[in-house]
Write an enzyme that holds these catalytic residues in place. Structure first.
Site, short mmCIF file in Angstrom:
data_model
loop_
_atom_site.label_atom_id
_atom_site.label_comp_id
_atom_site.label_asym_id
_atom_site.label_seq_id
_atom_site.Cartn_x
_atom_site.Cartn_y
_atom_site.Cartn_z
N GLU A 1 -12.84 4.92 4.97
CA GLU A 1 -12.69 4.40 5.93
C GLU A 1 -14.28 4.38 7.11
O GLU A 1 -14.66 4.12 7.88
CB GLU A 1 -11.65 5.01 6.94
N CYS B 1 -9.36 3.03 8.32
CA CYS B 1 -9.32 3.76 9.78
C CYS B 1 -7.96 4.19 9.94
O CYS B 1 -6.87 4.03 9.36
CB CYS B 1 -9.23 2.56 11.29
N GLN C 1 0.70 -1.49 0.31
CA GLN C 1 0.05 -0.26 0.23
C GLN C 1 0.87 1.38 -0.01
O GLN C 1 0.50 2.29 -0.37
CB GLN C 1 -0.77 0.71 1.58
#
Ligand code: CDP
Length: 783
Positions: free
Chosen positions: A737, A368, A220
């Site tokens: 998120e 998150c 990522q």
């Protein structure tokens, strides 16, 4: 303002560019890659949670035909690679040398001609383990006399991995002293796992001839990983190219650097052939970054009329054996101190401490922004309990304490500056959609008939888009992001980004930002991410930072090119730049709208007829350092029915009102929210990574770790309000998120609401039927 229908910039539900390959099964994932001469690596993992290693015998494995090498920690130690730094400033074993510290820890690696031989060879490795007592409970881990897990760390005398606090202890103590009512909640936010469909893996190809390392990996954050690889392996950074091809979901799980990546790269370096490593599902669940696992004691101080006076939190996080998630350096408990939520809280104090335990490392930002999920859950559950205590309607209690919409920018007592918000509007819309007042009547009638209905609210506030680089860095790397835009002579463009989609639709939405600014249709814009040689530096995609940071970089670079385009247009139209005005996709002469040059005309001129003294071409790069985070918010309302006899609960309604500022692509935003609400439901209802007292992970496959299917997943009814971020160039806030952050409390609050009249005040997640039933029995017993 949205562009015209023909051009389809911001605000249009453009179909996802990337889906053309995904729905045909033509995605290009790490495991699809086959290189000539490629070898396969498999990892031997510890069966024990805590044990000393007295010896490893690899001779039988080495003798198996097809095995090329067996690597142990000792062999790596000879190259100074047995340990590596983590993204949180800790160290982590690549292959265990002295001890194993969690079940599933990497102990040895086999490199073989095919993956089956590699797996077979693992069974021939003999490890002499001397079992040690396992430390499973994080609070017990911090008690005196607990077995020391990180005995290799100099100066580490206990199992404490960090201690951190935020807010004002004295002001909070005074607030609690002056309170009429104090409500408290002790709860455990369970250990969950992002469980992306694609597990982690890599193909490392280090050329013995050139020293060049090309590493295809499920990352990522490819640029940050390149820098860390340079530091860990001592490879010159210009010789490392990280390529993240298509990624089948990340959700935070693909941010850390895993031993498998390092072993495959070291093996390729030493053997001189490409090496592939791809995890199994069980390996992914037992050894890679889990999320949450916060034990929280929260208290809320209020006046009798419901005015909030202060909040106090003591928490212990279970970080596993190594502190290995990505955490901004200054914030050891992530952004947990956003825990005052949507409320105008006069005082707050958070004390956090982290414990090493004999469990897999983690605490990743699973959909998150670094621990915002835990914070949001705690405050929204406390507000519900305060409403019960004060006999107030929970919606009214929220309304009374919301930060008013004219109070932004709002300085929170824990140090955030909320950029914008209108919490009241989101709550009102959600209440209207669900028919809140009617429901309360229906609930009372149902109860009279012995049916238990409940309604739960969560009015969450998020903080996403790290970050202003003055405050936020990962392992010292500042959290800016970047966009490079090139407009080719034929008016087609290529946009290169430092972030990396794992399914969020960046190829579509980031193109739409360029469309909005330059009028080039989205299908004429190619978006490239993930290849560090061919994209500008950035910190990657997690914590909903792509739109707030790379999205802003994209708008800014497009605007810079538009300014250059103005000068080229003036040259082409033989007029002054000041006499031109921009219209959707062209510059026109003021007062003579039929005299103009389209962006395609201008792009061609940039390479064929540019003004003398001006650099040719139409391209540039912008590194964007946001002045502040963005603060998306919303209200989720859930209606449930609980069966008193069995504890079973069903979601009857789920209304979700989100505000992520200006929506670039409404369809993609809704998809993000649907996914997040499903993940939130999963955590609230069924998911948990469980360990027994010996540290055995008992949630190591999809029979035990439950991923909801369409059968269990509620139907979602969505709504939106739009409060643009004042500092973001296009007014957008992140959304990736929000739904996972905001929704668990709404589901749990609904269940509690259904059974609160029986005396129940808390049921820890996952709220299983058994737990509901037990809570009802316990409340009855106490009554
Ligand atoms: O960082 P990540 O991509 O996971 O999260 P994000 O920035 O919140 O974006 C998730 C997806 O929603 C991306 O495709 C965004 O461009 C899109 N989005 C949008 O269309 N409008 C917004 N206001 C926010 C996100």
């Amino acid at each position: 303002m949205a562009t015209t229908d023909g051009v389809r910039g911001i605000g249009h539900s453009v179909k996802r560019t990337e889906d053309a390959r995904f729905i045909r099964g033509k995605g290009n994932y790490v495991d699809d890659l086959q290189l000539p001469g490629m070898l396969h690596l498999a990892l031997l993992r510890s069966p024990l949670a805590h044990a000393r290693i007295n010896g490893i015998d690899t001779s039988k494995a080495e003798a198996l035909e097809g095995v090329v090498a067996v690597v142990t920690g000792e062999a790596l130690a000879a190259h100074n690679l047995a340990w590596m730094p983590t993204l949180s400033g800790d160290t982590q074993a690549v292959l265990a040398t002295d001890k194993v510290r969690f079940q599933g820890q990497e102990v040895a690696a086999v490199v073989a001609e095919d993956p089956y031989i590699a797996q077979d060879a693992l069974e021939l490795i003999e490890v002499d383990y001397e079992p040690l007592p396992a430390v499973v409970d994080p609070r017990g881990a911090l008690e005196e006399g607990a077995p020391l897990i990180r005995d290799e760390k100099e100066g580490q005398a206990d199992n404490r991995c960090y201690q951190w606090e935020a807010g004002d202890a004295e002001a909070t103590r005074a607030a609690f002293e002056s309170a009429d009512v104090v409500v408290s909640l002790s709860t455990h936010y369970p250990r969950s796992h992002p469980a992306p469909l694609e597990t982690c893996g890599c193909v490392a190809d280090v050329s013995a001839a050139t020293g060049r390392a090309v590493i295809h990996m499920t990352s990522q954050a490819p640029h940050a990983h390149r820098t860390l690889f340079a530091i860990v392996a001592g490879l010159p950074e210009q010789n490392i190219e990280i390529i993240s091809p298509d990624i089948g979901g990340g959700f935070g799980n693909k941010v850390p650097i895993y031993p498998g990546y390092v072993c495959a790269t070291a093996a390729s370096l030493l053997i001189g052939r490409p090496v592939k490593w791809v995890e199994t599902r069980t390996e992914n669940l037992i050894s890679t970054g889990f999320a949450r696992d916060y034990h929280m004691d929260g208290e809320l101080a209020l006046k009798r009329d419901g005015t909030m006076l202060g909040m106090r939190v003591n928490l212990t996080s279970d970080n596993g054996a190594f502190f290995a998630d990505a955490q901004p350096t200054q914030f050891k408990a992530g952004l947990f101190h956003i825990c005052t939520g949507s409320y105008d809280m006069p005082a707050a104090h958070v004390v956090a401490e982290g414990a090493y335990t004999n469990k897999a490392p983690g605490g990743v930002a699973y959909r998150c922004s670094f621990r915002v999920t835990e914070a949001s859950y705690l405050i929204e559950r406390l507000v519900q309990n305060a409403a019960l205590e004060l006999a107030m309607d929970p919606a009214e209690l929220r309304r009374k304490n919301f930060i008013p919409k004219d109070a932004f920018p709002y300085h929170s007592v824990t140090g955030f500056v909320y950029d914008s918000g209108d919490y009241q509007a989101a709550l009102d819309l959600a209440m209207e959609k669900v028919g809140y007042q009617d429901f309360r009547r229906e609930q009372a009638e149902a109860r009279a008939q012995g049916r238990l209905l409940g309604i739960g609210i969560a009015s969450f506030t998020e903080v996403v888009g790290a970050g202003p680089s003055r405050q936020y860095d990962i392992a010292g790397l500042k959290m800016f992001d970047s966009a490079e835009l090139r407009v080719h002579p034929t008016g087609k463009a290529i946009l290169k980004l430092g972030v990396k989609s794992q399914g969020q639709g960046h190829e579509t939405t980031f193109a739409q930002i360029v469309t909005e600014e330059l009028g080039i249709p989205p299908e004429d814009i190619a978006v490239r991410e993930g290849d560090t040689d061919n994209t500008p530096y950035g910190l990657g995609t997690y914590a909903s930072r792509s739109t707030p940071v790379a999205g802003a970089a994209t708008a800014v670079i497009a605007r810079k090119l538009r300014e250059k385009a103005r000068h080229i247009a003036a040259h082409v139209l033989e007029t002054s730049p000041d006499d031109l005005e921009w219209q959707t996709d062209r510059f026109v002469v003021k007062g003579a709208p039929d005299r103009g040059a389209t962006i395609q005309d201008i792009a061609f001129a940039a390479y064929t007829n540019h003004p003398e003294g001006m650099e040719a071409g139409l391209e540039g790069v912008h590194y964007y350092d946001p002045p502040n985070m963005t603060y998306p918010f919303g209200t989720y309302i859930v209606v449930v029915e609980v069966d008193e006899g069995t504890g079973e609960w069903k979601v009857l309604r789920m209304v979700a009102v989100d505000d992520c500022g200006v929506r670039i692509n409404p369809m993609i935003v809704e998809g993000q929210i649907h996914g997040g609400l499903t993940e939130g439901f999963a955590i609230a209802a069924m998911q948990q990574i469980v360990f027994d007292e010996d540290g055995n992970c008992t949630g190591s496959n999809f029979m035990d770790y439950l991923v909801p299917t369409a059968w269990e997943t509620p139907r979602f009814e969505l709504g939106e309000t739009v409060t643009p971020s004042p500092h973001h160039p296009i007014g957008a806030k992140g959304v990736g998120e929000s739904a996972t952050v905001g929704s668990p409390a709404a589901y749990v609050n609904a269940v509690i609401d259904a059974v609160a009249h029986l005396g129940v005040r808390n049921i820890d997640m996952p709220v299983t039927s058994a737990r509901v039933w037990e809570a009802i029995q316990a409340a009855r017993g106490a009554a």
